[in-house]
Structures are given as C-alpha cells and as structure tokens.
Design a protein around this motif. Structure first.
Motif, PDB file in Angstrom:
ATOM      1  N   HIS A   1       0.834  -1.209   0.000  1.00 39.87           N
ATOM      2  CA  HIS A   1       0.000   0.000   0.000  1.00 39.87           C
ATOM      3  C   HIS A   1       0.870   1.261   0.000  1.00 39.87           C
ATOM      4  N   ASP A   2       1.856   1.309   0.912  1.00 36.16           N
ATOM      5  CA  ASP A   2       2.664   2.526   1.050  1.00 36.16           C
ATOM      6  C   ASP A   2       3.629   2.712  -0.121  1.00 36.16           C
ATOM      7  N   LEU A   3       4.068   1.588  -0.702  1.00 36.44           N
ATOM      8  CA  LEU A   3       5.054   1.699  -1.800  1.00 36.44           C
ATOM      9  C   LEU A   3       4.389   1.765  -3.177  1.00 36.44           C
ATOM     10  N   MET A   4       3.067   1.824  -3.199  1.00 41.90           N
ATOM     11  CA  MET A   4       2.353   1.822  -4.491  1.00 41.90           C
ATOM     12  C   MET A   4       2.829   2.937  -5.433  1.00 41.90           C
ATOM     13  N   PRO A   5       3.072   4.166  -4.926  1.00 37.30           N
ATOM     14  CA  PRO A   5       3.558   5.201  -5.862  1.00 37.30           C
ATOM     15  C   PRO A   5       4.868   4.790  -6.538  1.00 37.30           C
ATOM     16  N   LEU A   6       5.769   4.099  -5.823  1.00 42.17           N
ATOM     17  CA  LEU A   6       7.029   3.650  -6.437  1.00 42.17           C
ATOM     18  C   LEU A   6       6.785   2.468  -7.378  1.00 42.17           C
ATOM     19  N   LEU A   7       5.869   1.592  -7.020  1.00 45.60           N
ATOM     20  CA  LEU A   7       5.548   0.444  -7.891  1.00 45.60           C
ATOM     21  C   LEU A   7       4.952   0.951  -9.206  1.00 45.60           C
ATOM     22  N   ARG A   8       4.149   2.016  -9.122  1.00 38.08           N
ATOM     23  CA  ARG A   8       3.528   2.578 -10.340  1.00 38.08           C
ATOM     24  C   ARG A   8       4.572   3.158 -11.283  1.00 38.08           C
ATOM     25  N   LYS A   9       5.746   3.491 -10.750  1.00 37.94           N
ATOM     26  CA  LYS A   9       6.777   4.117 -11.598  1.00 37.94           C
ATOM     27  C   LYS A   9       7.584   3.098 -12.387  1.00 37.94           C
ATOM     28  N   SER A  10       7.386   1.795 -12.134  1.00 43.46           N
ATOM     29  CA  SER A  10       8.127   0.776 -12.892  1.00 43.46           C
ATOM     30  C   SER A  10       7.719   0.828 -14.366  1.00 43.46           C
ATOM     31  N   ASP A  11       8.731   0.839 -15.266  1.00 39.15           N
ATOM     32  CA  ASP A  11       8.430   0.898 -16.713  1.00 39.15           C
ATOM     33  C   ASP A  11       7.801  -0.389 -17.210  1.00 39.15           C
ATOM     34  N   GLN A  12       8.159  -1.505 -16.558  1.00 39.48           N
ATOM     35  CA  GLN A  12       7.755  -2.807 -17.100  1.00 39.48           C
ATOM     36  C   GLN A  12       6.499  -3.373 -16.431  1.00 39.48           C
TER      37      GLN A  12
ATOM     38  N   ALA B   1      -4.807  -5.981  -7.748  1.00 44.40           N
ATOM     39  CA  ALA B   1      -4.690  -6.291  -9.188  1.00 44.40           C
ATOM     40  C   ALA B   1      -5.807  -5.612  -9.985  1.00 44.40           C
ATOM     41  N   ARG B   2      -6.994  -5.524  -9.390  1.00 43.76           N
ATOM     42  CA  ARG B   2      -8.100  -4.863 -10.088  1.00 43.76           C
ATOM     43  C   ARG B   2      -7.824  -3.361 -10.215  1.00 43.76           C
ATOM     44  N   ASP B   3      -7.236  -2.776  -9.163  1.00 43.62           N
ATOM     45  CA  ASP B   3      -6.966  -1.329  -9.181  1.00 43.62           C
ATOM     46  C   ASP B   3      -5.765  -0.964 -10.044  1.00 43.62           C
ATOM     47  N   GLU B   4      -4.830  -1.915 -10.211  1.00 43.45           N
ATOM     48  CA  GLU B   4      -3.575  -1.636 -10.936  1.00 43.45           C
ATOM     49  C   GLU B   4      -3.406  -2.670 -12.055  1.00 43.45           C
ATOM     50  N   PRO B   5      -4.149  -2.517 -13.161  1.00 48.51           N
ATOM     51  CA  PRO B   5      -4.187  -3.573 -14.178  1.00 48.51           C
ATOM     52  C   PRO B   5      -2.848  -3.867 -14.861  1.00 48.51           C
ATOM     53  N   ASN B   6      -1.857  -2.948 -14.747  1.00 48.66           N
ATOM     54  CA  ASN B   6      -0.552  -3.235 -15.387  1.00 48.66           C
ATOM     55  C   ASN B   6       0.371  -4.040 -14.488  1.00 48.66           C
ATOM     56  N   MET B   7       0.000  -4.174 -13.239  1.00 49.13           N
ATOM     57  CA  MET B   7       0.908  -4.838 -12.279  1.00 49.13           C
ATOM     58  C   MET B   7       0.511  -6.293 -12.068  1.00 49.13           C
ATOM     59  N   SER B   8       1.442  -7.020 -11.431  1.00 48.73           N
ATOM     60  CA  SER B   8       1.239  -8.442 -11.185  1.00 48.73           C
ATOM     61  C   SER B   8       1.339  -8.690  -9.675  1.00 48.73           C
ATOM     62  N   PHE B   9       0.299  -9.300  -9.104  1.00 51.52           N
ATOM     63  CA  PHE B   9       0.266  -9.583  -7.664  1.00 51.52           C
ATOM     64  C   PHE B   9       0.176 -11.097  -7.498  1.00 51.52           C
ATOM     65  N   ASN B  10       1.140 -11.664  -6.811  1.00 51.12           N
ATOM     66  CA  ASN B  10       1.280 -13.121  -6.793  1.00 51.12           C
ATOM     67  C   ASN B  10       1.356 -13.653  -5.370  1.00 51.12           C
ATOM     68  N   HIS B  11       0.661 -14.761  -5.153  1.00 52.11           N
ATOM     69  CA  HIS B  11       0.629 -15.394  -3.820  1.00 52.11           C
ATOM     70  C   HIS B  11       1.029 -16.856  -4.012  1.00 52.11           C
ATOM     71  N   ALA B  12       2.116 -17.272  -3.342  1.00 48.26           N
ATOM     72  CA  ALA B  12       2.631 -18.633  -3.559  1.00 48.26           C
ATOM     73  C   ALA B  12       2.705 -19.414  -2.250  1.00 48.26           C
ATOM     74  N   PHE B  13       2.387 -20.691  -2.344  1.00 50.30           N
ATOM     75  CA  PHE B  13       2.621 -21.614  -1.234  1.00 50.30           C
ATOM     76  C   PHE B  13       3.904 -22.381  -1.564  1.00 50.30           C
ATOM     77  N   PRO B  14       4.938 -22.307  -0.695  1.00 48.39           N
ATOM     78  CA  PRO B  14       6.213 -22.936  -1.075  1.00 48.39           C
ATOM     79  C   PRO B  14       6.301 -24.423  -0.788  1.00 48.39           C
ATOM     80  N   GLY B  15       5.291 -25.006  -0.094  1.00 52.95           N
ATOM     81  CA  GLY B  15       5.403 -26.405   0.336  1.00 52.95           C
ATOM     82  C   GLY B  15       6.378 -26.502   1.491  1.00 52.95           C
ATOM     83  N   PHE B  16       6.936 -27.695   1.711  1.00 52.33           N
ATOM     84  CA  PHE B  16       7.918 -27.894   2.789  1.00 52.33           C
ATOM     85  C   PHE B  16       9.295 -27.463   2.307  1.00 52.33           C
TER      86      PHE B  16
END
Ligand code: NAP
Length: 285
Positions: free
Chosen positions: A125-136, A184-199
């Motif tokens: 949430h707090d770093l969103m302005p910096l995340l929005r500045k990513s070119d890719q 992800a809905r609010d920032e359609p250019n970005m990628s938000f990922n949630h992973a379960f690593p297992g053991f």
C-alpha cells in the motif's frame, strides 16, 4: 536500472530469490534487503556479483526493520520512498514458525499475522507510488499459503476473540488472496502473486530448543525426502516471479499457476476495510 526490494530477504526462501535475482541481473540492479539480521544481510550482499566498473552506480543495501510492528513498516516505507526512484519487484517472505499460539506485539496484533499479512499489505500500500513508476509493470510476490478462500469470521477478523491455528491459516490465506485480487483490479498493469512454497528446509523449520532438535534430526531423512532446500524453492519462485503475467496469480510449491475463484465485491470490501483499519492507525501523523 531494475530495483527489487526483499522483505524477509535475510534468510530462507526470500534470501534464495534475492540471490537468483542478483545472478540474473549480474549484480547490475538495485537490491534492497529488509529485515533485522544485519550480519546475514551483509553476508548475502557480499555474495552478489559485482557489476562492471563502467556501469552506473548500483544500490545493494540492507534496511533494518522489525516488520512485526506496523508503525516500523510505515517509517521504513517512508524512507524507501525518499531514497528510491521506482520499484520493479517487491518480494515479501517475512515470517516466524506458524505453529505457535497467539503472541501479541505491543500493537496488539498477533506477531504471525503482522509478519505474514498486515505488514505485507502495508509495504504494498505505502510503496504503491514507487511500484507505479516501474516501466515494465511492477511485480509483487508473497510467499505464504495460497489456496482457496475460506469463509470470513466477520466478528473476529483480527482473531482477538478466538485464535486457533486453523482460523489463522484460513484468515492469512484468504486475506492475502482477496487483498491481492483488489490490488490487481486497481492496478491492471501490475502483477500480484501469492505462492505456497510447500515444505522447505529453511532455518524456520529448525527447532530453536535443543530438546526439539533430537526428534527433528530423527525424522530428518523422511522430512528431507518430502521437502526442498531454500535454494531449490528460490529458483522455482524466482522463475514464477519473472514469468508472472499482470493480474492476480496463485502458485503451488512447484511454481505452477493454481485455479482461483475470485471473492465477491462485498468480501473484498470487508477485507480491505478491516486491513486499512488495522494498519493506518499506526501511521505517524
Ligand atoms: N519453510 C517452509 O516450509 C514454509 C512452508 C509454508 C510457508 N512458508 C512461509 O514462507 C515464508 C518464508 O519462510 P522461510 O522458510 O524462508 O523462513 P526463514 O528462513 O525463517 O525466513 C524468515 C524471514 O523472516 C524475517 N523475519 C522474521 N521476523 C521478522 C521481524 N520481526 N522483522 C523483520 N523480518 C523478520 C527473517 O529476517 P530477520 O531474521 O532478519 O528478521 C527472515 O528473513 C514465511 O512466510 C513462511 O511462513 C514457509
């Protein structure tokens, strides 16, 4: 130049992803490690490839922060916002052994919930302005417990009234999924990922008490058969991170995308309002 921030990058899976990222960019990227253990961070940073002498100056830096306190997270994000131009990758893996009873921080939040969810929300949430500045199109990757959403206990969202292991796992999984769905809905250019690593045989699973280490090493042959090293997990999730498309994605321990049934709007609002209430009160005015 790419910039990556690793919260929980001093150990285990986060550390291994940071190493993969440093190798992938040949050290020619800004890499910020957030955590408490300075010597572990220094040792990690010294292992990164050194960029060629004629390349622009890179930042390989440790930022100390006890992220179990949301007030600390707000301070750290404010410092990062002053010092960085943009963030392309934000990897979140801070945590402690989850199979313990409720343990409230001085802010009244269970430490496991603060480390695994509320602090991670606050970083995003707090770093969103910096995340929005990513070119890719910035990518956020949280290592936790992806899976299907569970019903939400509306009167006990912070689990203060009743805290059990199963309620906590359900809450952490569901809140992360739902929050990432909303981001992800609010920032359609970005990628938000949630992973379960297992053991994963990371330091987290090695008992700190000597008398628990005996049974640990007795079951180790079976455990090692069922688990992977942090380096293997790091390679898997770094690849998933690099290839992650825009939107919300959920990953299994092998880095394969998992099916996700989106939560309805009412649930999204419920989770996001609760999280804002839990985290904004610790922001210094
Ligand atoms: N290992 C597994 O089998 C497994 C299975 C399922 C889910 N997970 C999840 O995967 C994530 C990563 O786990 P891991 O296995 O890589 O664990 P790990 O090796 O123990 O790493 C945990 C990281 O969390 C950081 N951390 C802990 N308390 C902190 C605090 N108060 N403030 C700042 N940083 C803190 C540690 O940094 P400092 O020591 O520098 O503070 C460390 O970098 C966790 O969320 C865990 O729940 C792991």
């Amino acid at each position: 130049m790419l910039t990556a921030v690793f919260v929980g990058g001093t150990s285990g899976i986060g550390r291994a992803i940071a190493q993969s990222f440093a190798r992938h960019t040949k050290g020619n990227s800004n890499i910020i490690i957030v955590g408490r253990n300075k010597s572990a961070a220094d040792e990690l940073i010294s292992s990164f490839p050194k960029p060629p002498l004629d390349s622009p100056k890179v930042l390989h830096e440790f930022v100390p922060c006890d992220v179990s306190l949301i007030s600390n997270v707000h301070k750290t994000t404010s410092e990062l916002s002053q010092n960085l131009q943009q963030i392309d990758y934000l990897v979140l893996s801070s945590g402690v052994f989850i199979f313990t009873s409720r343990n409230e921080t001085s802010e009244g939040i269970d430490d496991k919930m603060a480390l695994s969810y509320y602090s991670r929300w606050t970083f995003i949430h707090d770093l969103m302005p910096l995340l929005r500045k990513s070119d890719q199109g910035a990518k956020v990757y949280s290592i936790l417990a992806s899976g299907a959403n569970a019903p939400i206990d509306r009167d006990n969202m912070d689990l203060k009234k009743e805290h059990t292991l199963s309620k906590m796992l359900a809450a952490l999984t569901t809140y992360t999924n739902v929050a990432f769905q909303k981001f992800a809905r609010d920032e359609p250019n970005m990628s938000f990922n949630h992973a379960f690593p297992g053991f994963v045989r990371s330091p987290m699973l090695i008992p700190s008490k000597w008398y628990w280490r005996i049974p640990y090493y007795l079951v180790f042959p079976v455990f090692s058969f069922m688990s992977v090293t942090p380096e293997v997990a790091g390679d898997i999730h770094f690849k998933a991170l690099l290839e992650a498309p825009a939107g919300f994605n959920s990953y299994d321990p092998k880095g394969r995308p998992m099916q996700y049934t989106p939560a309805d709007d009412e649930t999204v609002e419920l989770v996001c309002n609760h999280t804002i209430e839990m985290t904004e009160r610790f922001r210094e005015q």
